[in-house]
Design an enzyme around this catalytic site. Structure first.
Site, PDB file in Angstrom:
ATOM      1  N   ASP A 132       5.684  -2.703   6.925  1.00 21.70           N
ATOM      2  CA  ASP A 132       5.334  -2.089   5.643  1.00 21.70           C
ATOM      3  C   ASP A 132       6.234  -2.626   4.534  1.00 21.70           C
ATOM      4  OD1 ASP A 132       3.326  -0.513   6.631  1.00 21.70           O
ATOM      5  OD2 ASP A 132       4.488   1.354   6.646  1.00 21.70           O
ATOM      6  N   GLN A 161       2.847  -6.379  -2.320  1.00 22.90           N
ATOM      7  CA  GLN A 161       2.423  -5.374  -3.298  1.00 22.90           C
ATOM      8  C   GLN A 161       2.041  -6.060  -4.608  1.00 22.90           C
ATOM      9  OE1 GLN A 161       6.340  -3.983  -2.657  1.00 22.90           O
ATOM     10  NE2 GLN A 161       5.708  -1.932  -2.008  1.00 22.90           N
ATOM     11  N   ARG A 182      -1.120  -8.170   4.543  1.00 25.74           N
ATOM     12  CA  ARG A 182      -1.797  -7.011   3.945  1.00 25.74           C
ATOM     13  C   ARG A 182      -1.476  -6.985   2.453  1.00 25.74           C
ATOM     14  NH1 ARG A 182       0.691  -1.612   5.879  1.00 25.74           N
ATOM     15  NH2 ARG A 182      -0.489  -2.010   7.780  1.00 25.74           N
ATOM     16  N   LYS A 185      -1.797  -2.450  -3.652  1.00 20.71           N
ATOM     17  CA  LYS A 185      -1.336  -2.396  -5.047  1.00 20.71           C
ATOM     18  C   LYS A 185       0.164  -2.122  -5.117  1.00 20.71           C
ATOM     19  CE  LYS A 185      -5.690  -1.039  -7.224  1.00 20.71           C
ATOM     20  NZ  LYS A 185      -6.376  -0.092  -8.129  1.00 20.71           N
ATOM     21  N   GLY A 186       0.651  -1.214  -4.241  1.00 22.03           N
ATOM     22  CA  GLY A 186       2.067  -0.831  -4.285  1.00 22.03           C
ATOM     23  C   GLY A 186       2.196   0.637  -4.649  1.00 22.03           C
ATOM     24  N   THR A 224      -7.104  -1.556   0.142  1.00 23.78           N
ATOM     25  CA  THR A 224      -7.378  -0.837  -1.104  1.00 23.78           C
ATOM     26  C   THR A 224      -8.575   0.086  -0.909  1.00 23.78           C
ATOM     27  OG1 THR A 224      -7.845  -1.079  -3.468  1.00 23.78           O
ATOM     28  CG2 THR A 224      -8.910  -2.675  -2.015  1.00 23.78           C
ATOM     29  N   HIS A 225      -8.618   1.138  -1.747  1.00 23.65           N
ATOM     30  CA  HIS A 225      -9.805   2.016  -1.764  1.00 23.65           C
ATOM     31  C   HIS A 225     -10.601   1.784  -3.025  1.00 23.65           C
ATOM     32  CE1 HIS A 225      -6.287   3.938   0.136  1.00 23.65           C
ATOM     33  NE2 HIS A 225      -7.131   4.059   1.135  1.00 23.65           N
ATOM     34  N   ARG A 286       3.581  10.192  -2.236  1.00 20.76           N
ATOM     35  CA  ARG A 286       3.006   8.948  -2.773  1.00 20.76           C
ATOM     36  C   ARG A 286       1.478   9.056  -2.854  1.00 20.76           C
ATOM     37  NH1 ARG A 286       7.346   6.823   0.168  1.00 20.76           N
ATOM     38  NH2 ARG A 286       6.100   6.259   1.971  1.00 20.76           N
ATOM     39  N   ARG A 287       0.869   9.769  -1.899  1.00 24.94           N
ATOM     40  CA  ARG A 287      -0.599   9.959  -1.962  1.00 24.94           C
ATOM     41  C   ARG A 287      -0.970  10.867  -3.138  1.00 24.94           C
ATOM     42  NH1 ARG A 287       0.737   6.860   1.341  1.00 24.94           N
ATOM     43  NH2 ARG A 287       0.473   5.634  -0.521  1.00 24.94           N
TER      44      ARG A 287
HETATM   45  C1  LIG Z   1      -3.730   0.286   4.825  1.00 26.74           C
HETATM   46  C2  LIG Z   1      -2.799   0.522   3.688  1.00 26.74           C
HETATM   47  C3  LIG Z   1      -1.458   0.258   3.852  1.00 26.74           C
HETATM   48  C4  LIG Z   1      -0.577   0.421   2.791  1.00 26.74           C
HETATM   49  N1  LIG Z   1       0.732   0.056   2.958  1.00 26.74           N
HETATM   50  C5  LIG Z   1       1.540   0.095   1.880  1.00 26.74           C
HETATM   51  C6  LIG Z   1       2.861  -0.419   1.954  1.00 26.74           C
HETATM   52  O1  LIG Z   1       3.322  -0.918   2.990  1.00 26.74           O
HETATM   53  N2  LIG Z   1       3.640  -0.335   0.844  1.00 26.74           N
HETATM   54  C7  LIG Z   1       3.186   0.193  -0.341  1.00 26.74           C
HETATM   55  O2  LIG Z   1       3.905   0.199  -1.344  1.00 26.74           O
HETATM   56  N3  LIG Z   1       1.940   0.704  -0.422  1.00 26.74           N
HETATM   57  C8  LIG Z   1       1.120   0.670   0.648  1.00 26.74           C
HETATM   58  N4  LIG Z   1      -0.149   1.170   0.538  1.00 26.74           N
HETATM   59  C9  LIG Z   1      -0.518   2.003  -0.630  1.00 26.74           C
HETATM   60  C10 LIG Z   1      -1.030   1.176  -1.765  1.00 26.74           C
HETATM   61  O3  LIG Z   1       0.008   0.393  -2.310  1.00 26.74           O
HETATM   62  C11 LIG Z   1      -1.628   2.068  -2.869  1.00 26.74           C
HETATM   63  O4  LIG Z   1      -0.641   2.914  -3.347  1.00 26.74           O
HETATM   64  C12 LIG Z   1      -2.803   2.901  -2.404  1.00 26.74           C
HETATM   65  O5  LIG Z   1      -3.601   2.194  -1.507  1.00 26.74           O
HETATM   66  C13 LIG Z   1      -3.679   3.297  -3.609  1.00 26.74           C
HETATM   67  O6  LIG Z   1      -4.147   2.144  -4.256  1.00 26.74           O
HETATM   68  P1  LIG Z   1      -5.682   1.680  -4.240  1.00 26.74           P
HETATM   69  O7  LIG Z   1      -5.677   0.195  -4.043  1.00 26.74           O
HETATM   70  O8  LIG Z   1      -6.452   2.421  -3.252  1.00 26.74           O
HETATM   71  O9  LIG Z   1      -6.170   1.881  -5.713  1.00 26.74           O
HETATM   72  P2  LIG Z   1      -6.160   3.146  -6.691  1.00 26.74           P
HETATM   73  O10 LIG Z   1      -6.413   2.590  -8.040  1.00 26.74           O
HETATM   74  O11 LIG Z   1      -4.960   3.995  -6.487  1.00 26.74           O
HETATM   75  O12 LIG Z   1      -7.414   3.958  -6.206  1.00 26.74           O
HETATM   76  C14 LIG Z   1      -8.740   3.498  -6.316  1.00 26.74           C
HETATM   77  C15 LIG Z   1      -9.675   4.609  -5.876  1.00 26.74           C
HETATM   78  O13 LIG Z   1      -9.445   4.899  -4.490  1.00 26.74           O
HETATM   79  C16 LIG Z   1      -9.480   6.292  -4.259  1.00 26.74           C
HETATM   80  N5  LIG Z   1      -8.137   6.729  -3.830  1.00 26.74           N
HETATM   81  C17 LIG Z   1      -7.009   6.006  -3.907  1.00 26.74           C
HETATM   82  N6  LIG Z   1      -5.962   6.673  -3.402  1.00 26.74           N
HETATM   83  C18 LIG Z   1      -6.431   7.853  -3.012  1.00 26.74           C
HETATM   84  C19 LIG Z   1      -5.833   8.977  -2.403  1.00 26.74           C
HETATM   85  N7  LIG Z   1      -4.521   9.015  -2.111  1.00 26.74           N
HETATM   86  N8  LIG Z   1      -6.629  10.030  -2.117  1.00 26.74           N
HETATM   87  C20 LIG Z   1      -7.943   9.999  -2.392  1.00 26.74           C
HETATM   88  N9  LIG Z   1      -8.567   8.942  -2.977  1.00 26.74           N
HETATM   89  C21 LIG Z   1      -7.832   7.892  -3.283  1.00 26.74           C
HETATM   90  C22 LIG Z   1      -9.911   6.925  -5.530  1.00 26.74           C
HETATM   91  O14 LIG Z   1     -11.320   6.972  -5.536  1.00 26.74           O
HETATM   92  C23 LIG Z   1      -9.419   5.948  -6.569  1.00 26.74           C
HETATM   93  O15 LIG Z   1     -10.112   6.048  -7.771  1.00 26.74           O
HETATM   94  C24 LIG Z   1      -1.058   0.945   1.570  1.00 26.74           C
HETATM   95  C25 LIG Z   1      -2.404   1.220   1.393  1.00 26.74           C
HETATM   96  C26 LIG Z   1      -3.270   1.001   2.421  1.00 26.74           C
HETATM   97  C27 LIG Z   1      -4.729   1.264   2.203  1.00 26.74           C
END
Ligand SMILES: Cc1cc2nc3c(=O)[nH]c(=O)nc-3n(C[C@H](O)[C@H](O)[C@H](O)COP(=O)(O)OP(=O)(O)OC[C@H]3O[C@@H](n4cnc5c(N)ncnc54)[C@H](O)[C@@H]3O)c2cc1C
Length: 306
Positions: A132, A161, A182, A185-186, A224-225, A286-287
Site C-alpha cells: 500500500d 497515488q 495499482r 487517487k490518494g 478507482t470508483h 479516510r473513507r
Molecule cells: C483497491 C484500492 C486500493 C487503494 N489503496 C490505496 C493506497 O494504498 N493508498 C492510498 O493513499 N489510497 C488508496 N486507495 C484510496 C484512493 O486513493 C482513494 O482515496 C479512493 O479510492 C477514492 O477515490 P476514487 O478514485 O474512488 O474517486 P473519488 O473522486 O473519491 O470518488 C468517485 C466516486 O466514487 C464513489 N466513492 C468514492 N469513495 C467512496 C466511498 N468511500 N464511499 C462511497 N462511495 C465512494 C462516489 O460515487 C464518488 O463520487 C485505494 C483505493 C482502492 C479502490
C-alpha cells in the site's frame, strides 16, 4: 473542508481510542470492513470469489511503534496466507500490506525483513503481495523497499497515488514488464508542495498516469470508483489492445458493489480490497473524508441504538 477535518481526525490517537471503543460505530464499520478476524476475512473472500471477483486482503493497522507489534502484524499475514491456501482461495485472493504496520516508521530494516517473509509466504501460497502507499514522507522508502523485494519476488505490486506531483515519473519507472502497479487517487492530507490540491488536477494526473501504465509493459491495476476514470480506463485498454488478463480494476469493499459486479459481468478482472481487523479507525476516517454521504451514514449509526 470536511475532507481535511476527517483526514486530521484520522491522525488523532485520542479520537481513535474514543471512537474504536464506541459500539455505535458498528453499522458503518460493517459496511467497509469484513470483520475483526481472519475467519471473517476468509468468509468474505469466499463470497466475493463465488461472485467472480478477485480479492486483496488488508489486515488493518498502521504506524506500529514497537518491534513486538510489527512482528505480530507479520505473523498475522503469515497465518492468513496459509489459511487462504488451505481454503483454496489463492491465487484469487492476494494480500495488501502497509509497510508502516511492519515497522517502517521506527526501523525500515525491520519492515524489509518482515515484508520479505510475507512475500515468501505469499509465493508459497501461490499468490502475490501489494505494498500500500501511505503518506508522501514514506514514498521514497516504500519504492526502495519495493525494488529490493522485487529482486526475489518480482510480482510484488506497488501503489502509486495520482495526487502526488511525482507520480507520473514514478509510473514511467514502474511501467516495465512484469511490474504490477495499482494506480489510485490518494487518500492522505498532503501539502501543495508535493500534491495537486483540486479534484480536477488530481483527475488529470490520474489520466496521464493511466496512459503511461496502459501504454507500458507492466500490469496496471486501476483502483478507482470514479465513473469517468473507469470509462477512460476501458477506452485506453481497448486502444492499447489489452485483454482482460492484462490489466484489472480494483475497488474497496462496500463501495459501489453494483459497479464491481457490472465490470466483472463485462469480462473484466475486478479485485475488491477487503480490510479486516480491529484497528479500523484510520481506514474508516479516510473513507468518510472521501464522500460526504458516508458522513450521514456514520451519523445515523451513531444515533441508532442497534
Ligand atoms: C483497491 C484500492 C486500493 C487503494 N489503496 C490505496 C493506497 O494504498 N493508498 C492510498 O493513499 N489510497 C488508496 N486507495 C484510496 C484512493 O486513493 C482513494 O482515496 C479512493 O479510492 C477514492 O477515490 P476514487 O478514485 O474512488 O474517486 P473519488 O473522486 O473519491 O470518488 C468517485 C466516486 O466514487 C464513489 N466513492 C468514492 N469513495 C467512496 C466511498 N468511500 N464511499 C462511497 N462511495 C465512494 C462516489 O460515487 C464518488 O463520487 C485505494 C483505493 C482502492 C479502490
Amino acid at each position: 473542508m470536511l475532507r481535511s477535518v476527517f483526514l486530521a481526525a484520522a491522525g488523532s490517537s485520542r479520537l481513535e481510542r474514543l471512537v474504536e471503543s464506541a459500539p455505535v460505530s458498528r453499522g458503518v464499520v460493517r459496511r467497509f470492513v469484513a470483520g475483526s478476524g481472519a475467519e471473517d476475512a476468509l468468509r468474505t473472500s469466499r463470497a466475493l470469489a463465488d461472485d467472480g471477483l478477485a480479492v486483496s486482503l488488508d489486515h488493518l493497522g498502521e504506524d506500529t511503534e514497537t518491534p513486538e507489534q510489527a512482528q505480530a502484524v507479520r505473523d498475522e499475514y503469515l497465518m492468513l496466507l496459509s489459511r487462504l491456501r488451505e481454503a483454496g482461495l489463492t491465487p484469487a485472493a492476494e494480500v495488501s500490506v502497509k509497510l508502516s504496520a511492519l515497522g517502517q516508521k521506527f526501523d525500515p530494516a525491520v519492515a524489509v525483513e518482515h515484508a520479505r517473509a510475507v512475500c515468501a509466504a505469499a509465493a508459497q501460497a501461490g499468490t502475490t503481495v501489494t505494498l500500500d502507499a501511505e503518506d508522501h514522507t514514506t514514498t521514497d522508502s516504500t519504492l526502495e523497499i519495493l525494488a529490493d523485494l522485487r529482486k526475489d519476488h518480482p510480482t510484488t505490486g506497488a501503489v502509486l497515488q495520482a495526487y502526488l506531483r511525482r507520480t507520473e515519473a514514478d509510473c514511467r519507472e514502474l511501467a516495465a514488464s512484469g511490474s504490477r502497479v495499482r494506480l489510485c487517487k490518494g487518500a492522505y492530507a498532503e501539502p501543495e508542495s508535493v500534491a495537486f490540491q483540486s479534484a480536477l488536477d488530481v483527475d488529470k494526473s490520474y489520466v496521464r498516469c493511466l496512459n503511461v501504465l496502459m501504454s507500458g509493459d507492466g500490469y496496471p491495476m486501476v483502483a478507482t470508483h470514479d465513473p469517468r476514470l473507469i470509462a477512460i480506463a476501458e477506452d485506453r485498454a481497448r486502444w492499447f489492445d489489452r485483454s482482460s488478463d492484462e490489466f484489472e480494476f480494483q475497488m474497496l469493499y462496500g463501495v459501489r458493489p453494483d459497479e464491481q459486479a457490472r465490470l466483472a459481468a463485462d469480462g473484466h478482472t475486478v479485485r475488491v480490497y477487503v480490510p479486516y481487523g480491529r484497528q479500523w479507525y484510520g481506514y474508516l476516517m479516510r473513507r468518510l473524508a472521501e464522500r460526504p454521504a458516508n458522513v450521514a451514514f456514520f451519523s445515523r449509526a451513531l444515533t441508532s441504538r442497534k
